[in-house]
Write a protein that holds these residues in place. Structure first.
Motif, PDB file in Angstrom:
ATOM      1  N   GLY A 141      42.917  46.942  36.341  1.00 24.63           N
ATOM      2  CA  GLY A 141      43.680  45.955  36.365  1.00 24.63           C
ATOM      3  C   GLY A 141      43.403  44.611  36.881  1.00 24.63           C
ATOM      4  N   VAL A 142      43.833  43.481  36.373  1.00 21.28           N
ATOM      5  CA  VAL A 142      43.610  42.069  36.904  1.00 21.28           C
ATOM      6  C   VAL A 142      45.091  41.523  36.754  1.00 21.28           C
ATOM      7  CG1 VAL A 142      42.469  39.889  36.311  1.00 21.28           C
ATOM      8  CG2 VAL A 142      41.530  42.044  35.550  1.00 21.28           C
ATOM      9  N   GLU A 143      45.188  40.613  37.862  1.00 22.11           N
ATOM     10  CA  GLU A 143      46.523  40.102  38.154  1.00 22.11           C
ATOM     11  C   GLU A 143      46.226  38.903  38.986  1.00 22.11           C
ATOM     12  OE1 GLU A 143      49.867  38.382  38.247  1.00 22.11           O
ATOM     13  OE2 GLU A 143      49.536  40.234  37.084  1.00 22.11           O
ATOM     14  N   LYS A 144      46.712  37.698  38.355  1.00 22.83           N
ATOM     15  CA  LYS A 144      46.512  36.531  38.823  1.00 22.83           C
ATOM     16  C   LYS A 144      47.222  36.078  40.217  1.00 22.83           C
ATOM     17  CE  LYS A 144      47.261  31.446  37.307  1.00 22.83           C
ATOM     18  NZ  LYS A 144      47.578  30.785  35.877  1.00 22.83           N
ATOM     19  N   LYS A 145      48.632  36.681  40.213  1.00 18.52           N
ATOM     20  CA  LYS A 145      49.287  36.112  41.261  1.00 18.52           C
ATOM     21  C   LYS A 145      49.278  37.057  42.560  1.00 18.52           C
ATOM     22  CE  LYS A 145      52.597  33.609  38.531  1.00 18.52           C
ATOM     23  NZ  LYS A 145      53.936  33.395  37.967  1.00 18.52           N
ATOM     24  N   ILE A 152      41.234  52.710  30.953  1.00 19.36           N
ATOM     25  CA  ILE A 152      42.386  52.150  30.421  1.00 19.36           C
ATOM     26  C   ILE A 152      42.650  50.877  31.161  1.00 19.36           C
ATOM     27  CG2 ILE A 152      45.128  52.554  30.562  1.00 19.36           C
ATOM     28  CD1 ILE A 152      44.544  55.760  30.792  1.00 19.36           C
ATOM     29  N   ALA A 153      42.891  49.684  30.626  1.00 19.78           N
ATOM     30  CA  ALA A 153      42.880  48.507  31.038  1.00 19.78           C
ATOM     31  C   ALA A 153      44.040  47.532  30.884  1.00 19.78           C
ATOM     32  CB  ALA A 153      41.763  47.416  30.854  1.00 19.78           C
ATOM     33  N   ASP A 154      44.420  46.525  31.931  1.00 16.59           N
ATOM     34  CA  ASP A 154      45.696  45.982  31.535  1.00 16.59           C
ATOM     35  C   ASP A 154      45.239  44.377  32.315  1.00 16.59           C
ATOM     36  OD1 ASP A 154      47.932  44.163  31.730  1.00 16.59           O
ATOM     37  OD2 ASP A 154      49.329  45.929  32.277  1.00 16.59           O
ATOM     38  N   PHE A 155      45.111  43.437  31.639  1.00 15.65           N
ATOM     39  CA  PHE A 155      44.435  42.222  32.273  1.00 15.65           C
ATOM     40  C   PHE A 155      45.522  41.144  32.797  1.00 15.65           C
ATOM     41  CE2 PHE A 155      41.620  43.278  28.205  1.00 15.65           C
ATOM     42  CZ  PHE A 155      40.879  44.177  29.048  1.00 15.65           C
ATOM     43  N   ALA A 156      46.750  41.607  32.614  1.00 14.49           N
ATOM     44  CA  ALA A 156      47.854  40.831  33.232  1.00 14.49           C
ATOM     45  C   ALA A 156      48.905  41.873  33.945  1.00 14.49           C
ATOM     46  CB  ALA A 156      48.544  40.009  32.571  1.00 14.49           C
ATOM     47  N   CYS A 157      48.196  42.748  35.051  1.00 11.81           N
ATOM     48  CA  CYS A 157      48.767  43.923  35.276  1.00 11.81           C
ATOM     49  C   CYS A 157      50.195  43.890  35.961  1.00 11.81           C
ATOM     50  CB  CYS A 157      47.792  45.009  35.915  1.00 11.81           C
ATOM     51  SG  CYS A 157      47.199  44.359  37.309  1.00 11.81           S
ATOM     52  N   ASP A 215      42.604  37.855  40.215  1.00 14.71           N
ATOM     53  CA  ASP A 215      41.757  36.923  39.427  1.00 14.71           C
ATOM     54  C   ASP A 215      42.505  36.604  38.321  1.00 14.71           C
ATOM     55  OD1 ASP A 215      39.719  35.573  38.485  1.00 14.71           O
ATOM     56  OD2 ASP A 215      38.510  37.295  37.968  1.00 14.71           O
ATOM     57  N   ASN A 216      42.091  35.742  37.560  1.00 12.47           N
ATOM     58  CA  ASN A 216      42.893  35.144  36.276  1.00 12.47           C
ATOM     59  C   ASN A 216      41.892  35.832  35.051  1.00 12.47           C
ATOM     60  OD1 ASN A 216      43.917  34.006  34.041  1.00 12.47           O
ATOM     61  ND2 ASN A 216      43.731  31.988  34.632  1.00 12.47           N
ATOM     62  N   SER A 217      42.134  36.548  34.404  1.00 15.93           N
ATOM     63  CA  SER A 217      41.254  36.874  33.294  1.00 15.93           C
ATOM     64  C   SER A 217      40.729  35.840  32.299  1.00 15.93           C
ATOM     65  CB  SER A 217      41.915  38.116  32.380  1.00 15.93           C
ATOM     66  OG  SER A 217      42.042  39.248  33.080  1.00 15.93           O
ATOM     67  N   LEU A 218      41.674  34.893  32.024  1.00 18.87           N
ATOM     68  CA  LEU A 218      41.565  33.954  31.141  1.00 18.87           C
ATOM     69  C   LEU A 218      40.599  32.688  31.423  1.00 18.87           C
ATOM     70  CD1 LEU A 218      45.113  33.104  29.794  1.00 18.87           C
ATOM     71  CD2 LEU A 218      43.453  34.946  29.161  1.00 18.87           C
TER      72      LEU A 218
END
Length: 504
Positions: free
Chosen positions: A235-239, A197-202, A263-266
């Motif tokens: 999960g990945v979170e930029k901030k 289960i994933a969320d790329f801006a979690c 990290d930033n997924s984009l």
């Protein structure tokens, strides 16, 4: 322990410190303290559940060493505490060298385990804003009183944590998605044991935690199941701040080594993803209204790319959803009705390669007052191409609007959507006048109609929806399209006049 009184105590203590200014600094101060308290509790727990477990944190720098004490006289406070925290605790737990008694550089935190790397990254990203050591002592003592081994107290603390996360909305709405929405989306996507289960801006991990709770509440889990869950969430979170909160949140919910990336997924080329980078379930509320640099856009196929953040995340999802995988995502209205080249191409790919089976139109007040952008819930899977899509408009009674204080959005208030979801029927709006255009509250739209409508997904919209706030790029694009339409119409009318006058 009173939920309201503890939050008030925490706030009052930090307001008295000259070094802490504003909600974001207060939350940042709480996060590293909370993280160390929870990590210490988990290490105490692991000592009894794992054979020969030894703390990864050096002696003297664990929460129990510098906060918990049998005697108030033994507790560091004042300048001594500030000096210890700023010049020793942060340096050691960040993995830096410090001076020993002989002035030699030494490395105390030597562990390279994944859990140690998480601690080091969290502490490197953190700051102690407090200048008053007496107030800092009071603050850590408040958290020290929480007994996570007490089930009732732990449940209460979960409520406190939710309150802290909601507090983030006051300064940065993208950090927190309403629990009613995350819970509804998870219910409908129905994650099961063994799925990834994933969320790329979690953000703070709302979707991931709700997915974990959903699996726990809907299954009788054994020890083997719990082991599977440890490796199920990504999960990945930029901030920085929401990343730290999400990691702490997952620890709090018994994920021992949270797989949360700062990290930033984009910034990764979607064309290079392999099967190992794909997931069974993706749950997201990507940031929208933002604009990405051209260097980021190059990570996406030329025919799909544009600068809109939400669009790029949809492309990311399409490249990272496994065969037979399922997705629930929150997207702004602009994605539905805009048919410029890239948006049309994205929706064409979505409909041709995925089964977009349901779109829920949400009231504009769902995220108010932090944004007035109208949002929608899109549900799709990678089982077959789209043959038909159901649209449903969620109406509030008597023209009501959601409000955080007077009329908060709750899961119970979404029960009308649950009833419709299980018994799908088309519902036509009642017309005030026979001459009015026919509109629908719920409608099944076949793929051919969507294609003929230039891949617009703007069905079952709100008849009296407030003005939608678009990004500058969307506003300019809409203006260009409207100007082109009017120019074409004027040319046609002029030609008709010339034809009538017999002018060549």
């Amino acid at each position: 322990m009173s939920l309201g009184s503890l939050i008030k105590k925490i706030q009052d203590i930090m307001r008295g410190d000259a070094g802490v200014g504003g909600d974001e600094q207060r939350l940042s101060q709480i996060v590293w303290i909370l993280f160390l308290k929870i990590f210490d509790y988990k290490e105490e727990e692991w000592k009894y559940t794992k054979d020969d477990y030894e703390s990864i944190i050096p002696e003297g720098y664990r929460w129990r060493d510098w906060v918990t004490s049998t005697s108030l006289k033994e507790q560091m406070t004042g300048e001594e505490l500030i000096d210890f925290v700023n010049n020793k605790l942060f340096r050691v737990l960040s993995g830096d060298l410090i001076k020993d008694e002989n002035g030699e550089d030494i490395l105390l935190f030597k562990s390279t385990k994944k859990s140690a790397l998480i601690v080091k990254e969290i502490m490197r990203e953190s700051n102690n804003f407090m200048k008053n050591g007496v107030l800092l002592r009071k603050l850590v003592n408040e958290f020290d009183q929480i007994d996570f081994s007490d089930i009732d107290e732990r449940h209460t603390f979960n409520d406190i944590y939710e309150q802290l996360l909601k507090g983030l909305q006051k300064s940065n709405g993208e950090f927190y998605t309403n629990r009613a929405i995350t819970s509804f989306v998870v219910d409908k996507v129905n994650p099961v044991i063994g799925e990834t289960i994933a969320d790329f801006a979690c953000g703070t991990g709302g979707f991931l935690v709700d997915a974990l709770k959903y699996i726990e509440e809907n299954n009788k889990l054994n020890s083997e199941d719990y082991l599977k869950l440890q490796n199920s969430f990504y999960g990945v979170e930029k901030k920085q701040l929401p990343y730290m909160l999400c990691t702490t949140n997952m620890l709090l919910h018994d994920i021992e080594i949270p797989n949360i990336m700062h990290d930033n997924s984009l910034e990764h080329d979607v064309r290079k993803y392999t099967d190992e980078d794909k997931f069974d379930v993706i749950l997201m509320n990507p940031p929208y209204g933002g604009s990405e640099l051209e260097i980021v856009q190059k990570n996406f196929p030329a025919e799909l790319r544009n600068s809109e953040t939400a669009d790029l995340f949809i492309i990311e999802i399409m490249y990272r959803l496994k065969k037979n995988g399922r997705c629930g995502v929150v997207l702004p209205d602009g994605f539905l009705f805009n048919t410029d080249n890239s948006k049309k191409s994205i929706k064409k790919k979505l409909l041709e390669e995925f089964n977009l089976h349901t779109v829920i139109r949400l009231p504009q007040s769902c995220f108010a007052p932090y944004t007035n952008i109208a949002t929608n819930l899109l549900f799709f899977d990678k089982i077959q191409p789209t043959k038909e899509t159901w649209f449903y408009r969620y109406d509030l009674p008597n023209g009501q609007k959601f409000s955080m204080t007077k009329n908060p959005m709750t899961r119970e208030k979404m029960l009308e959507i649950d009833e419709w979801w299980d018994n799908r029927i088309e519902v036509k709006d009642e017309k005030e006048d026979k001459s009015m255009t026919e509109t629908w509250k719920s409608k099944k739209v076949f793929i051919q109609e969507i294609i003929e409508n230039n891949y617009s997904l703007d069905y079952c919209g709100y008849p009296n929806q407030e003005k939608i706030i678009l990004s500058p790029e969307e506003t300019i694009n809409n203006f260009k399209k409207e100007r082109e339409r009017l120019d074409k119409l004027m040319d046609e009318k002029l030609q008709e006049i010339l034809n009538l006058l017999g002018v060549q």
